[in-house]
Design a protein around this motif. Structure first.
Motif, PDB file in Angstrom:
ATOM      1  N   ILE A 105       0.827  -1.202   0.000  1.00 58.68           N
ATOM      2  CA  ILE A 105       0.000   0.000   0.000  1.00 58.68           C
ATOM      3  C   ILE A 105       0.866   1.258   0.000  1.00 58.68           C
ATOM      4  N   HIS A 109       1.103   2.794  -6.110  1.00 58.39           N
ATOM      5  CA  HIS A 109      -0.022   3.715  -6.251  1.00 58.39           C
ATOM      6  C   HIS A 109      -0.974   3.120  -7.294  1.00 58.39           C
ATOM      7  N   ARG A 113      -6.630   2.444  -3.894  1.00 57.49           N
ATOM      8  CA  ARG A 113      -5.692   2.434  -2.763  1.00 57.49           C
ATOM      9  C   ARG A 113      -6.315   3.081  -1.530  1.00 57.49           C
ATOM     10  N   GLN A 117      -7.484   1.449   2.173  1.00 58.81           N
ATOM     11  CA  GLN A 117      -7.119   1.973   3.484  1.00 58.81           C
ATOM     12  C   GLN A 117      -8.360   2.257   4.330  1.00 58.81           C
TER      13      GLN A 117
END
Length: 286
Positions: A105, A109, A113, A117
């Motif tokens: 992570i 990129h 992404r 999270q």
């Protein structure tokens, strides 16, 4: 004259603050130590002495309590082996794959992404008990209810550990270091294993302590999934000491609990040197 008064007042206030801090530290230390000391003392007392009230000094019945444990088919070494196997394997999988996920992570990129999270944050907020029934049904369909596999493999997906590792990597890992490794011809896994892992070693040590303690003290999940006595973990064996409806040997129970804490203390003492580094270095940008 005024400067002297100001310095004297500053020193007095500093001394008072220091004294308050030391008093609070002593209080917190007593809160942490007293329950453990009471447990160790009760491990050396008989059931009658424990029922009579608290005691500060140990008694002389530790060997009698040990005989009580062994006479009641308390397979302590088997429980040690089972708990150690589960804890070591789950801790290793948890910290390695969590660090690997956080590295992916942090470095790559890709689309989604931020969504990933956010999903990790959401999983942290959800209580584990919500999925416990579904987890048991899933394991039952796979015929893994009396196995160590459901106690080890799910530790790979640890949202809290991934978040900690991600924040640590954000603050300490430079992408130029990764790029230099790639230019030198190293593959992604080699870069992670030889370059990144040594950098995040303090964070790994910190999370390893938390994961090991959580796995070692886990009682409910093995209690529900395991049915064979030879596969029982140490917390389950200690709970079995309360199975006698006519008489409960509290001295033996306390001794069993004390024995079960020994590996945790050893593991903590071995890894504790990295706790402060793991918690503070992540806040420093190099």
């Amino acid at each position: 004259m005024n400067e002297t008064k100001i310095q004297t007042g500053y020193r007095s206030s500093l001394a008072i603050k220091t004294a308050i801090i030391y008093v609070l530290m002593v209080i917190f230390a007593l809160i942490a130590v007293v329950p453990v000391w009471v447990m160790l003392v009760n491990a050396t007392r008989t059931t009658e002495q424990i029922n009579a009230g608290l005691a500060i000094l140990p008694s002389t019945h530790a060997l009698d309590n040990w005989r009580t444990l062994t006479n009641r088919n308390f397979q302590i070494w088997q429980g040690f082996f089972n708990s150690a196997l589960i804890s070591v394997c789950s801790t290793t999988l948890c910290v390695y794959f969590s660090a690997l996920t956080a590295y992916g992570i942090h470095v790559y990129h890709f689309k989604g992404r931020k969504v990933l999270q956010s999903l990790i944050m959401t999983l942290i907020l959800l209580p584990a008990s919500l999925s416990f029934i579904g987890f048991y049904q899933f394991m039952a369909r796979l015929h893994l209810t009396d196995s160590f596999i459901p106690l080890i493999i799910p530790s790979i997906a640890s949202a809290g550990t991934v978040l900690f590792m991600k924040q640590y990597l954000d603050s300490i890992l430079s992408l130029e270091l990764v790029e230099a490794s790639r230019i030198d011809g190293a593959g992604e896994f080699r870069t992670f294993n030889t370059i990144v892992l040594p950098v995040v070693k303090p964070a790994i040590a910190t999370q390893a302590i938390f994961a090991f303690v959580a796995s070692w003290n886990n009682f409910m999940t093995p209690f529900v999934l395991l049915s064979s006595t030879r596969k029982y973990t140490l917390p389950m064996l200690v709970q079995m000491l309360r199975g006698d409806i006519y008489r409960t040997e509290y001295g033996g129970i306390y001794l069993g609990i004390a024995v079960s804490l020994i590996p945790i203390i050893i593991f903590y003492a071995f890894m504790s040197r990295n706790i402060i580094g793991g918690l503070t270095m992540g806040s420093v940008k190099e």
